[in-house]
Design a protein around this motif. Sequence first.
Motif, PDB file in Angstrom:
ATOM      1  N   MET A 162     -43.109  55.733   7.555  1.00  0.00           N
ATOM      2  CA  MET A 162     -43.298  57.131   7.204  1.00  0.00           C
ATOM      3  C   MET A 162     -44.748  57.450   6.814  1.00  0.00           C
ATOM      4  O   MET A 162     -45.219  58.567   7.016  1.00  0.00           O
ATOM      5  CB  MET A 162     -42.359  57.444   6.031  1.00  0.00           C
ATOM      6  CG  MET A 162     -42.393  58.810   5.485  1.00  0.00           C
ATOM      7  SD  MET A 162     -41.443  58.804   3.958  1.00  0.00           S
ATOM      8  CE  MET A 162     -40.268  60.034   4.291  1.00  0.00           C
ATOM      9  N   ALA A 163     -45.455  56.462   6.295  1.00  0.00           N
ATOM     10  CA  ALA A 163     -46.789  56.674   5.715  1.00  0.00           C
ATOM     11  C   ALA A 163     -47.831  56.964   6.789  1.00  0.00           C
ATOM     12  O   ALA A 163     -47.813  56.382   7.876  1.00  0.00           O
ATOM     13  CB  ALA A 163     -47.203  55.459   4.903  1.00  0.00           C
ATOM     14  N   GLU A 164     -48.737  57.857   6.449  1.00  0.00           N
ATOM     15  CA  GLU A 164     -49.838  58.208   7.340  1.00  0.00           C
ATOM     16  C   GLU A 164     -51.033  57.278   7.139  1.00  0.00           C
ATOM     17  O   GLU A 164     -51.853  57.132   8.028  1.00  0.00           O
ATOM     18  CB  GLU A 164     -50.269  59.652   7.083  1.00  0.00           C
ATOM     19  CG  GLU A 164     -49.168  60.664   7.326  1.00  0.00           C
ATOM     20  CD  GLU A 164     -49.513  62.037   6.810  1.00  0.00           C
ATOM     21  OE1 GLU A 164     -50.612  62.210   6.257  1.00  0.00           O
ATOM     22  OE2 GLU A 164     -48.678  62.936   6.976  1.00  0.00           O
ATOM     23  N   GLU A 187     -38.247  63.840   3.688  1.00  0.00           N
ATOM     24  CA  GLU A 187     -38.582  63.520   5.077  1.00  0.00           C
ATOM     25  C   GLU A 187     -39.854  64.275   5.481  1.00  0.00           C
ATOM     26  O   GLU A 187     -40.074  65.409   5.056  1.00  0.00           O
ATOM     27  CB  GLU A 187     -37.440  63.930   5.999  1.00  0.00           C
ATOM     28  CG  GLU A 187     -36.214  63.073   5.871  1.00  0.00           C
ATOM     29  CD  GLU A 187     -36.408  61.695   6.483  1.00  0.00           C
ATOM     30  OE1 GLU A 187     -37.133  61.572   7.476  1.00  0.00           O
ATOM     31  OE2 GLU A 187     -35.821  60.742   5.933  1.00  0.00           O
ATOM     32  N   ASN A 188     -40.669  63.667   6.304  1.00  0.00           N
ATOM     33  CA  ASN A 188     -41.902  64.275   6.829  1.00  0.00           C
ATOM     34  C   ASN A 188     -42.818  64.787   5.723  1.00  0.00           C
ATOM     35  O   ASN A 188     -43.418  65.852   5.842  1.00  0.00           O
ATOM     36  CB  ASN A 188     -41.579  65.398   7.815  1.00  0.00           C
ATOM     37  CG  ASN A 188     -40.786  64.887   8.983  1.00  0.00           C
ATOM     38  OD1 ASN A 188     -40.971  63.761   9.422  1.00  0.00           O
ATOM     39  ND2 ASN A 188     -39.876  65.700   9.473  1.00  0.00           N
ATOM     40  N   GLU A 189     -42.912  64.060   4.662  1.00  0.00           N
ATOM     41  CA  GLU A 189     -43.750  64.430   3.531  1.00  0.00           C
ATOM     42  C   GLU A 189     -45.198  64.022   3.814  1.00  0.00           C
ATOM     43  O   GLU A 189     -45.464  62.926   4.277  1.00  0.00           O
ATOM     44  CB  GLU A 189     -43.226  63.698   2.292  1.00  0.00           C
ATOM     45  CG  GLU A 189     -43.914  64.059   1.023  1.00  0.00           C
ATOM     46  CD  GLU A 189     -43.204  63.429  -0.164  1.00  0.00           C
ATOM     47  OE1 GLU A 189     -43.893  62.836  -0.980  1.00  0.00           O
ATOM     48  OE2 GLU A 189     -41.968  63.528  -0.233  1.00  0.00           O
ATOM     49  N   THR A 190     -46.136  64.902   3.525  1.00  0.00           N
ATOM     50  CA  THR A 190     -47.542  64.590   3.770  1.00  0.00           C
ATOM     51  C   THR A 190     -48.113  63.787   2.605  1.00  0.00           C
ATOM     52  O   THR A 190     -47.505  63.686   1.536  1.00  0.00           O
ATOM     53  CB  THR A 190     -48.377  65.869   3.946  1.00  0.00           C
ATOM     54  OG1 THR A 190     -48.363  66.601   2.719  1.00  0.00           O
ATOM     55  CG2 THR A 190     -47.839  66.723   5.078  1.00  0.00           C
ATOM     56  N   ASN A 202     -53.098  54.743   1.549  1.00  0.00           N
ATOM     57  CA  ASN A 202     -52.996  55.527   0.311  1.00  0.00           C
ATOM     58  C   ASN A 202     -51.659  56.260   0.228  1.00  0.00           C
ATOM     59  O   ASN A 202     -51.066  56.383  -0.842  1.00  0.00           O
ATOM     60  CB  ASN A 202     -54.141  56.525   0.214  1.00  0.00           C
ATOM     61  CG  ASN A 202     -55.452  55.859  -0.084  1.00  0.00           C
ATOM     62  OD1 ASN A 202     -55.483  54.769  -0.649  1.00  0.00           O
ATOM     63  ND2 ASN A 202     -56.541  56.491   0.311  1.00  0.00           N
ATOM     64  N   HIS A 203     -51.193  56.750   1.380  1.00  0.00           N
ATOM     65  CA  HIS A 203     -49.903  57.441   1.394  1.00  0.00           C
ATOM     66  C   HIS A 203     -48.773  56.466   1.081  1.00  0.00           C
ATOM     67  O   HIS A 203     -47.832  56.796   0.351  1.00  0.00           O
ATOM     68  CB  HIS A 203     -49.688  58.089   2.754  1.00  0.00           C
ATOM     69  CG  HIS A 203     -48.530  59.022   2.800  1.00  0.00           C
ATOM     70  ND1 HIS A 203     -47.943  59.394   3.972  1.00  0.00           N
ATOM     71  CD2 HIS A 203     -47.821  59.664   1.832  1.00  0.00           C
ATOM     72  CE1 HIS A 203     -46.939  60.219   3.727  1.00  0.00           C
ATOM     73  NE2 HIS A 203     -46.849  60.397   2.434  1.00  0.00           N
ATOM     74  N   LEU A 204     -48.859  55.253   1.626  1.00  0.00           N
ATOM     75  CA  LEU A 204     -47.858  54.231   1.325  1.00  0.00           C
ATOM     76  C   LEU A 204     -47.824  53.936  -0.171  1.00  0.00           C
ATOM     77  O   LEU A 204     -46.754  53.822  -0.774  1.00  0.00           O
ATOM     78  CB  LEU A 204     -48.155  52.956   2.114  1.00  0.00           C
ATOM     79  CG  LEU A 204     -47.215  51.781   1.879  1.00  0.00           C
ATOM     80  CD1 LEU A 204     -45.807  52.122   2.336  1.00  0.00           C
ATOM     81  CD2 LEU A 204     -47.727  50.553   2.597  1.00  0.00           C
ATOM     82  N   GLN A 205     -48.994  53.828  -0.779  1.00  0.00           N
ATOM     83  CA  GLN A 205     -49.075  53.577  -2.219  1.00  0.00           C
ATOM     84  C   GLN A 205     -48.446  54.731  -3.004  1.00  0.00           C
ATOM     85  O   GLN A 205     -47.729  54.511  -3.976  1.00  0.00           O
ATOM     86  CB  GLN A 205     -50.525  53.393  -2.624  1.00  0.00           C
ATOM     87  CG  GLN A 205     -50.708  53.086  -4.084  1.00  0.00           C
ATOM     88  CD  GLN A 205     -52.175  52.937  -4.451  1.00  0.00           C
ATOM     89  OE1 GLN A 205     -53.054  53.076  -3.617  1.00  0.00           O
ATOM     90  NE2 GLN A 205     -52.425  52.661  -5.706  1.00  0.00           N
TER      91      GLN A 205
END
Length: 104
Positions: A43-45, A65-68, A48-51
Amino acid sequence: MISFLLAGFVSNLWRQKETFPERLQERMQKLKVFYQLWKFRRMAESLNHLQALVTKMQLGVPVRENETEIQSYLDTKRALAKNWPFMWTVKGVRDSKIEVDGDY
């Protein structure tokens, strides 16, 4: 694939000397965490998004879902509120005593 991993965990548990239900419960908990991290990784872009997603999981904040990346960051910041460790407000920098907001 998950059933294959689960079969490996269960067969390995039978060889252990410790009690079966306790070890199975520990392994299932680890498997849940790995599955959640796998979902977040897809899901992560960015890293940093994964963190931010993992931090939200640890804080108990729901992940949409589909969170930026920006939405994840702001949700984490709102969840931490006063304990936010970054960008503290600093007042009176020219005074002999400086005031800093936040719990440190």
